[in-house]
Design an enzyme around this catalytic site. Structure first.
Site, short mmCIF file in Angstrom:
data_model
loop_
_atom_site.label_atom_id
_atom_site.label_comp_id
_atom_site.label_asym_id
_atom_site.label_seq_id
_atom_site.Cartn_x
_atom_site.Cartn_y
_atom_site.Cartn_z
N GLU B 281 0.83 -1.25 -0.14
CA GLU B 281 -0.02 0.06 -0.13
C GLU B 281 0.97 1.29 0.01
OE1 GLU B 281 -3.55 -0.68 2.29
OE2 GLU B 281 -3.99 1.58 2.62
N GLU B 284 2.10 1.88 -3.39
CA GLU B 284 1.07 2.11 -4.37
C GLU B 284 0.98 3.65 -4.09
OE1 GLU B 284 -2.65 0.21 -3.60
OE2 GLU B 284 -3.61 1.44 -5.21
N CYS B 307 -8.33 -1.95 4.19
CA CYS B 307 -8.10 -3.13 5.20
C CYS B 307 -9.46 -3.52 5.57
CB CYS B 307 -7.32 -2.72 6.24
SG CYS B 307 -5.70 -1.91 5.69
N SER B 327 -7.39 1.98 -2.24
CA SER B 327 -6.18 1.12 -2.55
C SER B 327 -6.59 -0.25 -3.22
CB SER B 327 -5.34 0.95 -1.24
OG SER B 327 -4.43 -0.15 -1.55
N LYS B 366 -15.57 -9.53 7.82
CA LYS B 366 -14.36 -10.54 7.27
C LYS B 366 -14.96 -11.68 6.79
CE LYS B 366 -10.68 -7.86 7.94
NZ LYS B 366 -9.90 -7.67 6.75
N GLU B 369 -16.00 -10.90 3.44
CA GLU B 369 -14.81 -10.55 2.49
C GLU B 369 -14.33 -11.97 2.11
OE1 GLU B 369 -11.07 -7.67 2.89
OE2 GLU B 369 -11.10 -9.33 4.42
N GLU B 374 -13.76 -12.42 -5.79
CA GLU B 374 -12.42 -12.39 -6.32
C GLU B 374 -11.23 -12.50 -5.30
OE1 GLU B 374 -15.19 -10.28 -5.72
OE2 GLU B 374 -14.67 -8.36 -4.51
N CYS B 523 -10.41 -1.59 14.43
CA CYS B 523 -10.80 -3.26 14.50
C CYS B 523 -10.79 -3.66 15.92
CB CYS B 523 -9.55 -4.09 13.98
SG CYS B 523 -9.33 -3.52 12.32
#
Lengths: 398, 593
Positions: B281, B284, B307, B327, B366, B369, B374, B523
């Site tokens: 990141e 990037e 994230c 990102s 999560k 996710e 993908e 988190c």
């Protein structure tokens, strides 16, 4: 001896009271209303002058006055008539209130079922505008602007409660707010707001024109003036009446030609009180039996159990659902009452429900939940045997 | 604020204008039961369990919503207070589907506690409520059981006030009232970001995450399967709460031992992948800045972090046109899975088909996710199962383990090695701080100019925080950054993110880089963390996280030896072709309807 009188529906020259008000300072208008001891006609009886004074004392460029026309109490139909026949008077009451508190915008919050009134109301508003009685620089008074809009309710009973009404007006779910802050401090859009009942507003022009002393000559010490009653049930002459506050139930029953075998009178609708013959000499007023105007007469052929069940069914459906004592209390109360129908109810059931009633009255968030138990308490105590024997069998006495 | 005096239960107390009765009682240690009240949420005053007697008032007043007034005389113990509160608990229980012993909230249910507090021995109002409403299991991550809902509206408020999503609201009125979604659609069919803040704010078992505990036991018990586990940074500062440790107790070593004892074959650390994320990141971001400042192709700036999967779905629904700003890095959880099933599988000579990758996350999003299409390679998901912190605690208990008995141990290598920069991913601002520690040093060759590497302006619990850092002495490769003031912004809670992204949309956002975390405090306040979660508890967890960072021998992601080795042996360089294939992703514009 209480008199039948005619104020609300009496003739009135639009603009006359407003001009009188504009000749006074806003503060002296409020003083006059306070001195008249006018109290809210929606049922709660809060002094109108105090309400106005509170709204006046909170500074804001945007204040609002709302006409509460969400007439939803079972058995009342007087506000509809006032709005139909005395539109100008009600709007003038609003304009005077607006001048007094410093508001420039008003709403008529109209019960959804009264939608058919909208067209005529709009027409009247336009007419008053063309007469410079609302709109800009009203009565050529530079800078006094007041516009009126109509908003329709969506059929919820609790939206007659002023903070729920305001929520609904803001396009939210109609649920009462926490108080304080009261609307006079933070109401519609968080701004100082006065909510007055249609009938309350219709007295304002008369008080402006005739004075506080004139108004005080009617009624009682703590309940001045007259009151409209919506009369239905077992009587020869149902309809709308205007009586002085303080009229006894017996006097009223005589006026409306009630059935000679009248056994009960429900005063103040489903959330009001049930009177039996022992109560008939009590006066109807805030210091006696208070009411928003609904009078339902029951003769000996009526089952008071069914009356009670009907009321509680109504509440169970109309509770807004937000607070526990009211939402859950209404359901449990209905279940308890149905026990009698099934022959499973006992004196203990009544006592349990009385205890539930106490919690509902003490702990509910708004006046709705607090007043739900009124009818249960009065009917269950005065017609206990009818309740206990609702199942058709012997009266339970465990 | 003006000071005034009030009397509670006969004693005089100081109070400030604007406080509620409950505020004063809490401060003075006078117990008032509450249910609909939550420190994260605006006051509704609807459960009425907190009613108190105020002298001169005909009715009782809700302590949570009643402001104090000078001279107020309050009693919290009168007959009518006691009776009303007890009746309210009875009323709640009468309409509650009571299967406590098999409820996910057993012994951690606020209604159960109230029943206990009031010593109820029978139910006066209803024999027993049955399960009359079907459960809504349409969400990929949680189950709604309205038969247990007490209509406190904490989930409604969390979703609206904290997250700005408003996936649920009150439907119908009176005894028909329920919490549900628009047009009474199942939650799985409306805009929901799976953040689990509704679950985390539910006082009863009406909302609970979908368990995958049995699947994991099955994998552990299967001799053919190599079961690896990764634990997110926020777990180590919170898991202890499930075993009676005070909030903010670090249990990293005990947790590693427990996981090993339970039968996981390899006990790794998501923090390894967090360090890897910083490399990807960070580069990037520098790449985007290079394009922007050297007149190349105009990149999407500001860049936002990626994230937090709740935030990703939020962006996909509410700001789909700004997805290029996000990102392209996968989250650490997903980077970890991708590395395990490629690099590590090859290194160990294990068929990726036989690897079961389990992650322990403070998060319900999560779970979603991990099942995004993908996030799989050759039809194989990078991560197979996601446990919340709460589920892990259940599994540890099922295995007969008491965390207190565990000795400290360390994670397995190489995917267990990490730096303090990875630990602070658990706290709002942590990703930003970790990224700055690395990016600044990559560009200038010097450490970030903050004492002890603590970039305090991006730390804390304010909803939106801004900071900037001026780049002086950029090295040759990065000379385009010389003298540039790098502006950064940190936000947590998607309601705050909405404000930030509105500014980006309107073009009024000055920042180059924005960190967004879905949950309050980051988190560590995730929807899968131990209950209750309050601002106080989150502060304690954050303190533990920053202490763990301070105690770490390595505190900069680019210094992680295993990450360096991964680049040398496998990936090549940050943002390389292979890194892109494994560690980066794309997003789906979803819109709101």
């Amino acid at each position: 001896m209480a008199r039948k009188i005619d104020v609300v529906f009496s003739d009135f020259q639009p603009g006359s009271a407003l001009r009188a008000a504009l000749g006074m300072t806003p503060t002296s208008v409020i003083e006059l209303v306070t001195k008249s001891k006018l109290r809210g006609r929606g049922g709660a009886g809060f002094p109108t002058g105090l309400k106005w004074d509170a709204a006046r004392s909170h500074r804001s460029d945007d204040k609002f006055i709302i006409c509460n026309a969400d007439e939803g109490e079972p058995g009342t139909f007087k506000d509809k008539n006032i709005l139909e026949k005395q539109t100008a008077k009600v709007i003038e009451g609003m304009a005077i209130g607006a001048y007094a508190i410093g508001a420039s915008k008003g709403f008529i919050y109209l019960r959804g079922e009264y939608k058919y009134l909208v067209k005529d109301l709009m027409k009247k508003i336009e007419e008053l505008k063309s007469q410079n009685l609302i709109g800009k620089d009203i009565c050529r008074e530079k800078g006094f602007c007041f516009d009126v809009d109509i908003k329709l309710g969506s059929g919820s009973y609790v939206c007659g409660e002023e903070t729920a009404l305001i929520e609904s007006l803001e396009s939210k779910r109609g649920e009462p707010r926490n108080k304080p802050p009261y609307p006079a401090e933070a109401g519609y859009l968080g701004q100082p707001t006065v909510v007055n009942n249609v009938e309350t507003l219709s007295f304002i022009p008369h008080i402006l024109l005739n004075g506080a002393e004139w108004f005080q000559q009617f009624g009682t010490e703590k309940s001045t003036g007259s009151k409209l009653f919506s009369v239905s049930g077992d009587c020869r002459k149902p309809g709308i009446y205007e009586f002085e506050f303080g009229i006894t139930i017996r006097e009223l029953l005589k006026e409306i030609d009630a059935d000679p075998d009248t056994k009960a009178v429900q005063i103040g609708g489903a959330s009001g009180f049930c009177a039996c013959s022992d109560d008939f000499d009590k006066p109807i007023c805030f210091e006696g039996i208070p009411t928003g105007g609904s009078i339902i007469v029951f003769n000996k052929s009526r089952s008071m159990f069914m009356v009670l069940k009907n009321f509680v069914e109504f509440f169970q459906e109309e509770s807004c659902g937000q607070c526990v004592p009211c939402r859950e209390g209404c359901s449990r109360m209905l279940e308890g009452i149905e026990k009698f129908e099934q022959g499973r109810g006992s004196s203990k059931t009544i006592n349990d429900l009385l205890e539930l009633s106490t919690t509902m009255s003490l702990a509910s968030k708004c006046g709705f939940g607090q007043s739900v138990p009124n009818s249960f308490r009065t009917i269950a105590s005065k017609f206990k045997d009818e309740i206990l024997s609702a199942g058709g069998g012997e009266v339970w006495r465990s | 604020m003006a000071e005034l005096r009030i009397t509670i239960n006969g004693a005089s107390y100081k109070a400030l204008d604007g406080m509620t009765i409950l505020d004063v009682c809490r401060r003075e240690g006078i117990h008032i039961p509450t249910l609909c009240n939550h420190p994260d949420l605006q006051t509704r005053g609807i459960c009425r369990i907190c009613v108190v007697d105020v002298k001169g008032s005909k009715t009782l007043q809700a302590a949570c919503s009643t402001p104090v007034e000078a001279g107020m005389v309050i009693s919290t113990t009168t007959d009518r207070v006691r009776k009303s509160r007890k009746t309210i608990v009875e009323l709640l229980l009468a309409n509650h589907y009571t299967d406590c012993t098999v409820c996910p909230k057993n012994l951690n249910c606020e209604l159960q506690s109230l029943a206990n507090e009031f010593g109820l021995t029978d139910l006066r109002w209803k024999e027993r409520r049955e399960r009359t409403i079907p459960q809504d299991d349409s969400s990929p991550v949680f189950i709604r059981d309205n038969n247990k809902c007490v209509l406190c509206q904490r989930c409604v408020r969390a979703c609206d006030e904290m997250q700005g999503v408003y996936a649920v609201a009150n439907l119908f009125k009176g005894d028909s009232m329920i919490v549900g979604s628009a047009f009474n659609k199942p939650i799985g069919e409306v805009v929901c970001i799976n953040c689990g803040q509704c679950v985390a704010h539910c006082p009863t078992g009406a909302l609970s995450e979908k368990y995958c505990i049995e699947d994991i036991w099955k994998a552990i018990d299967d001799p053919k399967k190599v079961v690896v586990v990764q634990t997110a940074p926020a777990i180590r500062a919170a898991l202890g709460e499930e075993f009676g440790y005070p909030a903010g107790t670090r249990v990293t070593g005990k947790m590693a031992s427990a996981l090993r004892t339970m039968g996981f074959d390899y006990v790794f650390d998501t923090q390894f992948a967090a360090d890897l994320t910083i490399m990807e990141e960070g580069y990037e971001l520098l790449g985007r800045l290079r394009s922007a400042l050297t007149g190349g192709e105009a990149p999407a700036l500001p860049m936002t972090t990626s994230c937090s999967p709740g935030w990703i779905k939020f962006q996909e629904h509410f700001f789909p046109e700004l997805l290029p700003n996000v990102s392209t890095c996968k989250s650490p959880q997903q980077m970890f899975g991708a590395v395990v099933k490629s690099f590590w599988a090859g290194k160990m000579g294990i068929d990726p088909e036989n690897i079961v990758c389990v992650s322990v996350m403070p998060c319900t999003a999560k779970k979603f996710e991990s099942i995004r299409p993908e996030m799989a390679r050759n039809g194989r998901p990078d991560v197979d199962y996601v446990l919340t912190t709460r589920e892990l605690a259940v599994m540890i208990k099922q295995a007969g383990i008491d965390l207190h008995d565990m000795k400290n141990s360390t994670f397995d290598n190489p995917l267990g090695e990490s730096t303090g920069a990875a630990t602070i991913f658990a706290a709002s601002g942590g990703v930003m701080e970790a990224a700055l520690r690395t990016a600044y040093e990559v560009v200038t060759g010097r450490e970030v100019p903050f004492k002890n590497l603590d970039i305090s302006p991006v730390r804390g619990m304010d909803g939106v925080r801004e900071a900037s850092i001026k780049i002086n002495g950029a090295q040759k490769d990065w000379s385009f950054l010389e003298g540039v003031e790098l502006k950064v912004l940190v936000a947590h809670g998607t309601a705050n993110a909405k404000k930030v992204m509105n500014a980006v949309r309107e073009g009024t956002m000055a920042a180059h880089f924005i960190e967004i975390m879905t949950c309050p405090g980051g988190c560590l306040g995730g929807g899968g963390q131990p209950l209750p979660g309050t601002p106080e508890i989150r502060l304690a967890r954050a303190k533990a996280i920053y202490e763990e960072d301070a105690d770490s021998p390595l505190r900069k992601s680019h210094e992680n030896p295993s990450v360096k080795k991964l680049y040398e042996d496998f990936l090549g360089a940050p943002n390389s072709h292979l890194a892109h294939e494994l560690l980066h992703t794309h997003y789906t514009a979803r819109g709101q309807y």
